[in-house]
Design a protein around this motif. Structure first.
Motif, PDB file in Angstrom:
ATOM      1  N   UNK A 127      -8.761 -11.387  -4.640  1.00  0.00           N
ATOM      2  CA  UNK A 127     -10.062 -11.345  -3.981  1.00  0.00           C
ATOM      3  C   UNK A 127     -10.528  -9.930  -3.726  1.00  0.00           C
ATOM      4  N   UNK A 128      -9.615  -9.064  -3.319  1.00  0.00           N
ATOM      5  CA  UNK A 128      -9.968  -7.671  -3.071  1.00  0.00           C
ATOM      6  C   UNK A 128     -10.392  -6.953  -4.337  1.00  0.00           C
ATOM      7  N   UNK A 129      -9.695  -7.222  -5.435  1.00  0.00           N
ATOM      8  CA  UNK A 129     -10.051  -6.608  -6.713  1.00  0.00           C
ATOM      9  C   UNK A 129     -11.426  -7.060  -7.174  1.00  0.00           C
ATOM     10  N   UNK A 130     -11.720  -8.358  -7.009  1.00  0.00           N
ATOM     11  CA  UNK A 130     -13.039  -8.860  -7.418  1.00  0.00           C
ATOM     12  C   UNK A 130     -14.144  -8.217  -6.593  1.00  0.00           C
ATOM     13  N   UNK A 131     -13.907  -8.037  -5.299  1.00  0.00           N
ATOM     14  CA  UNK A 131     -14.882  -7.348  -4.456  1.00  0.00           C
ATOM     15  C   UNK A 131     -15.127  -5.928  -4.955  1.00  0.00           C
ATOM     16  N   UNK A 132     -14.050  -5.233  -5.293  1.00  0.00           N
ATOM     17  CA  UNK A 132     -14.175  -3.853  -5.752  1.00  0.00           C
ATOM     18  C   UNK A 132     -14.922  -3.759  -7.075  1.00  0.00           C
TER      19      UNK A 132
ATOM     20  N   UNK B 242      -6.812 -11.597   2.926  1.00  0.00           N
ATOM     21  CA  UNK B 242      -5.678 -11.275   3.779  1.00  0.00           C
ATOM     22  C   UNK B 242      -5.685  -9.804   4.147  1.00  0.00           C
ATOM     23  N   UNK B 243      -4.659  -9.396   4.869  1.00  0.00           N
ATOM     24  CA  UNK B 243      -4.602  -8.027   5.384  1.00  0.00           C
ATOM     25  C   UNK B 243      -4.570  -6.995   4.256  1.00  0.00           C
ATOM     26  N   UNK B 244      -3.719  -7.202   3.270  1.00  0.00           N
ATOM     27  CA  UNK B 244      -3.573  -6.229   2.180  1.00  0.00           C
ATOM     28  C   UNK B 244      -4.849  -6.114   1.366  1.00  0.00           C
ATOM     29  N   UNK B 245      -5.437  -7.260   1.000  1.00  0.00           N
ATOM     30  CA  UNK B 245      -6.653  -7.246   0.191  1.00  0.00           C
ATOM     31  C   UNK B 245      -7.834  -6.695   0.986  1.00  0.00           C
ATOM     32  N   UNK B 246      -7.883  -6.985   2.277  1.00  0.00           N
ATOM     33  CA  UNK B 246      -8.934  -6.418   3.124  1.00  0.00           C
ATOM     34  C   UNK B 246      -8.822  -4.901   3.163  1.00  0.00           C
ATOM     35  N   UNK B 247      -7.587  -4.411   3.250  1.00  0.00           N
ATOM     36  CA  UNK B 247      -7.355  -2.970   3.253  1.00  0.00           C
ATOM     37  C   UNK B 247      -7.867  -2.308   1.990  1.00  0.00           C
ATOM     38  N   UNK B 248      -7.704  -2.980   0.858  1.00  0.00           N
ATOM     39  CA  UNK B 248      -8.197  -2.464  -0.412  1.00  0.00           C
ATOM     40  C   UNK B 248      -9.716  -2.295  -0.376  1.00  0.00           C
ATOM     41  N   UNK B 249     -10.407  -3.305   0.125  1.00  0.00           N
ATOM     42  CA  UNK B 249     -11.867  -3.256   0.182  1.00  0.00           C
ATOM     43  C   UNK B 249     -12.336  -2.194   1.178  1.00  0.00           C
ATOM     44  N   UNK B 250     -11.665  -2.085   2.318  1.00  0.00           N
ATOM     45  CA  UNK B 250     -12.044  -1.088   3.318  1.00  0.00           C
ATOM     46  C   UNK B 250     -11.845   0.337   2.786  1.00  0.00           C
TER      47      UNK B 250
ATOM     48  N   UNK C  46     -21.806  -5.945   6.582  1.00  0.00           N
ATOM     49  CA  UNK C  46     -22.015  -7.145   7.385  1.00  0.00           C
ATOM     50  C   UNK C  46     -20.667  -7.808   7.636  1.00  0.00           C
ATOM     51  N   UNK C  47     -20.332  -8.047   8.901  1.00  0.00           N
ATOM     52  CA  UNK C  47     -19.022  -8.624   9.185  1.00  0.00           C
ATOM     53  C   UNK C  47     -19.010  -9.288  10.567  1.00  0.00           C
ATOM     54  N   UNK C  48     -18.055 -10.167  10.776  1.00  0.00           N
ATOM     55  CA  UNK C  48     -17.817 -10.696  12.120  1.00  0.00           C
ATOM     56  C   UNK C  48     -16.488 -10.177  12.656  1.00  0.00           C
ATOM     57  N   UNK C  49     -15.898  -9.195  11.949  1.00  0.00           N
ATOM     58  CA  UNK C  49     -14.598  -8.649  12.330  1.00  0.00           C
ATOM     59  C   UNK C  49     -14.759  -7.236  12.903  1.00  0.00           C
ATOM     60  N   UNK C  50     -14.697  -7.078  14.223  1.00  0.00           N
ATOM     61  CA  UNK C  50     -14.901  -5.750  14.815  1.00  0.00           C
ATOM     62  C   UNK C  50     -13.823  -4.741  14.421  1.00  0.00           C
ATOM     63  N   UNK C  51     -12.592  -5.219  14.162  1.00  0.00           N
ATOM     64  CA  UNK C  51     -11.525  -4.304  13.748  1.00  0.00           C
ATOM     65  C   UNK C  51     -11.863  -3.655  12.408  1.00  0.00           C
ATOM     66  N   UNK C  52     -12.330  -4.452  11.452  1.00  0.00           N
ATOM     67  CA  UNK C  52     -12.697  -3.909  10.144  1.00  0.00           C
ATOM     68  C   UNK C  52     -13.896  -2.975  10.258  1.00  0.00           C
ATOM     69  N   UNK C  53     -14.887  -3.379  11.044  1.00  0.00           N
ATOM     70  CA  UNK C  53     -16.081  -2.550  11.210  1.00  0.00           C
ATOM     71  C   UNK C  53     -15.731  -1.197  11.824  1.00  0.00           C
TER      72      UNK C  53
END
Length: 272
Positions: free
Chosen positions: A162-167, A191-199, A215-222
């Motif tokens: 999923x992270x690769x597709x986002x990238x 998941x955590x690892x794939x989210x890290x890739x996108x961030x 756009x997000x509902x996750x304050x930690x990621x934002x």
């Protein structure tokens, strides 16, 4: 897949104090239903604006206005300081405003390179045949420029994480001229690892001078990548501050409902 930035891409020119995109007093109504009211937002070159909100907060409507799918009922939308009216997503793209939706608009069984050029294929010769060689080479080169070392661009895009597709989707938007990236919940289903890739990728785009609306509902990621934060609640803007003005705990508290959460916590504790 490597996430290190191997080589810079050509970046948008910083516009000084003039935002790449700005909303002033923007509202949207559907008959008697007010979806958005008095929204103010600005994103400059090399900035990430985190737009937070729960389901029904108005994030989708905001995306559609910036993407050219809907026109605001009131207020102004400015690009490079000039007021614009988008009649369609093509108008937004022509101004360098690209939206990467949560579903990514990819065809899972097609190879990565076909998805990269989907709808904008390169052709050659009098018969206008697909220039597959150039598209494969360009896809691999552009992904590598942005730090994605993908061994096989002929692999179905559904075989990527999923992270690769986002990238890939973000790199595609940049290649076709985006200066402002509007990212619709890019880490929501990861998941955590794939989210890290996108961030990391968002941070890299920011470093190269692109404006990002996250756009997000996750304050930690934002809070990890954002320079500025806007919080929506039932179509209203409840928060507008910079990274230096708010901590992660405060942002999380605001996102969770602030006083409403405190009241609920008090009520539940009293019942024990």
């Amino acid at each position: 897949m490597s996430t290190a930035i191997e080589a810079p891409v050509e970046s948008p020119k910083p516009g000084g104090n003039v935002p790449l995109i700005e909303l002033k007093g923007v509202g949207k109504s559907y008959g008697n239903i007010i979806a958005l009211k008095d929204i103010n937002l600005r994103v400059g070159a090399g900035e990430v604006c985190g737009v937070l909100g729960d389901n029904g907060a108005g994030k989708s409507t905001l995306i559609k206005i910036m993407a050219g799918l809907h026109q605001q009922s009131e207020g102004q939308l400015l690009v490079d300081g000039e007021e614009c009216t988008f009649g369609s997503p093509k108008d937004a793209l022509a101004k360098g405003i690209a939206t990467v939706y949560q579903d990514l608009a990819v065809v899972g069984l097609m190879p990565v390179w076909r998805n990269f050029f989907l709808g904008q294929e390169l052709r050659k010769g009098p018969l206008r045949a697909l220039d597959t060689k150039s598209m494969r080479a360009t896809t691999k080169e552009e992904l590598f420029k942005m730090g994605i070392d993908l061994p096989d661009v002929d692999a179905p895009i559904s075989s990527l994480s999923g992270g690769q597709r986002q990238c890939v989707a973000i790199a595609r938007a940049i290649f076709f001229g985006a200066r402002v990236l509007i990212l619709d919940e890019p880490t929501a289903a990861l998941g955590v690892k794939q989210s890290g890739m996108v961030l990391r990728y968002i941070s890299a785009a920011k470093a190269q001078g692109f404006g990002v609306v996250f756009i997000t509902h996750n304050p930690h990621h934002a809070h990890l990548v954002g320079d500025h934060f806007v919080l929506l609640n039932r179509g209203r803007q409840k928060l507008d501050c910079t990274y230096d003005e708010i901590s992660l705990d405060e942002l999380t508290q605001q996102m969770a409902g602030g006083d409403e959460l405190e009241t609920l916590n008090h009520e539940l504790r009293r019942g024990k």
